[in-house]
Write an enzyme that holds these catalytic residues in place. Structure first.
Site, short mmCIF file in Angstrom:
data_model
loop_
_atom_site.label_atom_id
_atom_site.label_comp_id
_atom_site.label_asym_id
_atom_site.label_seq_id
_atom_site.Cartn_x
_atom_site.Cartn_y
_atom_site.Cartn_z
N ILE A 1 0.85 -1.20 0.00
CA ILE A 1 0.00 0.00 0.00
C ILE A 1 0.88 1.24 0.00
O ILE A 1 1.78 1.38 0.83
CB ILE A 1 -0.92 0.04 1.25
CG1 ILE A 1 -1.72 -1.24 1.39
CG2 ILE A 1 -1.86 1.25 1.18
CD1 ILE A 1 -2.57 -1.32 2.66
N ASN B 1 -2.54 4.22 -3.53
CA ASN B 1 -3.33 5.20 -2.79
C ASN B 1 -2.68 6.60 -2.79
O ASN B 1 -3.38 7.61 -2.81
CB ASN B 1 -3.51 4.72 -1.35
CG ASN B 1 -3.97 5.80 -0.41
OD1 ASN B 1 -5.10 6.30 -0.50
ND2 ASN B 1 -3.09 6.20 0.51
N TYR C 1 -4.41 17.83 -11.18
CA TYR C 1 -4.99 16.75 -10.38
C TYR C 1 -6.07 16.01 -11.16
O TYR C 1 -6.09 14.78 -11.21
CB TYR C 1 -5.56 17.30 -9.07
CG TYR C 1 -6.12 16.25 -8.14
CD1 TYR C 1 -5.28 15.42 -7.41
CD2 TYR C 1 -7.50 16.08 -8.00
CE1 TYR C 1 -5.80 14.46 -6.55
CE2 TYR C 1 -8.02 15.12 -7.14
CZ TYR C 1 -7.16 14.32 -6.42
OH TYR C 1 -7.67 13.36 -5.58
N LYS D 1 -6.03 11.97 -12.37
CA LYS D 1 -7.05 11.00 -11.99
C LYS D 1 -7.79 10.45 -13.21
O LYS D 1 -8.16 9.27 -13.24
CB LYS D 1 -8.05 11.63 -11.01
CG LYS D 1 -7.46 11.87 -9.62
CD LYS D 1 -6.92 10.59 -8.99
CE LYS D 1 -6.42 10.79 -7.58
NZ LYS D 1 -5.84 9.54 -7.00
N VAL E 1 -13.62 12.84 0.93
CA VAL E 1 -13.17 12.23 2.18
C VAL E 1 -12.43 13.27 3.02
O VAL E 1 -11.72 14.13 2.49
CB VAL E 1 -12.24 11.03 1.89
CG1 VAL E 1 -11.94 10.26 3.18
CG2 VAL E 1 -12.86 10.11 0.85
N THR F 1 -9.65 14.16 4.47
CA THR F 1 -8.21 13.87 4.51
C THR F 1 -7.42 15.17 4.46
O THR F 1 -7.97 16.27 4.31
CB THR F 1 -7.81 13.01 3.30
OG1 THR F 1 -8.05 13.76 2.09
CG2 THR F 1 -8.59 11.71 3.25
#
Length: 254
Positions: A12, A92, A159, A163, A194, A196
């Site tokens: 990960i 991730n 970004y 993605k 999320v 984060t």
């Protein structure tokens, strides 16, 4: 090679915080083995006596693309590959910035962001597939995607593009694996919005610098962000399923 047999092993990226940290904790709690990669340390995971035997941490800057093959080799050498029943790679780690109009982004900023968010996952996946092709274990790659890969936004060109690239990369590799003797399952997983550090960075920008800063603040203040732990739990559930790899998996908002 170690002595851990009949177990699931997960590589990960970005395990020092956020979704990556929660994924590692949940998988370790299930009895799985986790090999974490992040630029810094991961004190919470490394210091746990309960998990010390099943968690291995590698400090590595994913912007350094040339060392990724050796990185995967070093990690796979720690896995009892002939006995492992499942080996997974979860891409991730990502970089949100630069958050500004493209004509204000420097070549260095664009390059670093793409290297970490797109090129590194591609190379990690390439190396992972190549170095596990001789195994009979079930293999799976999970790419963390985002709604930003489908919906354009001002000041987020780098970004959003990374993605979108991650989504297309996932679909291309899925087609390549179709018909292979032991195909690697690959999915892209969009966790939704999320709570984060990436969100905190977006909220911290001025409206002049980042046009959507106000929207990110409104979503946060309205309590509409999902917790990293909830997202990690949902991702683990989806990871256990046999993959429909023809599309990006979008989470159902709770």
């Amino acid at each position: 090679m170690g002595t851990e047999t009949g177990r699931r092993h997960f590589i990960i990226t970005g395990t020092s915080k956020g979704i990556g940290l929660q994924l590692a904790q949940l998988l370790l709690a299930k009895g799985d083995y986790v090999y974490g990669i992040s630029r810094g340390g991961s004190d919470l995971l490394e210091s746990s006596e309960e998990w010390s035997r099943r968690y291995r941490h590698v400090q590595y800057d994913l912007a350094d693309l040339n060392g990724i093959d050796d990185l995967i080799t070093r990690i796979l050498d720690q896995i009892p590959s002939q006995e492992a029943e499942f080996i997974g790679l979860i891409n991730n780690a990502a970089m949100l910035e630069p958050l500004k109009p493209i004509d204000q982004c420097s070549a260095a900023e664009i390059s670093q962001s793409f290297n970490i968010s797109l090129a590194a996952p591609m190379i990690l996946s390439s190396s992972f597939i190549q170095q596990t092709n001789h195994l009979s274990a079930r293999r799976k790659i999970v790419n963390l995607s985002s709604g930003s890969g489908s919906y354009p936004a001002p000041s987020m060109a780098v970004y959003c593009t990374s993605k979108a690239g991650m989504n297309m990369f996932t679909q291309c590799v899925s087609l390549e694996q179709t018909g292979q003797q032991n195909p690697v399952e690959i999915i892209a997983f969009d966790p939704g919005m999320v709570d984060t550090e990436l969100q905190a960075v977006a909220r911290g920008k001025s409206a002049e610098e980042f046009a959507l800063a106000g929207m990110f603040n409104q979503v946060y203040e309205a309590g509409q962000l999902r917790s990293p732990r909830d997202v990690a739990m949902q991702l683990i559930e989806r990871m256990d399923e046999n993959s429909d790899t023809s599309h990006v998996i979008h989470t159902v908002e709770s």
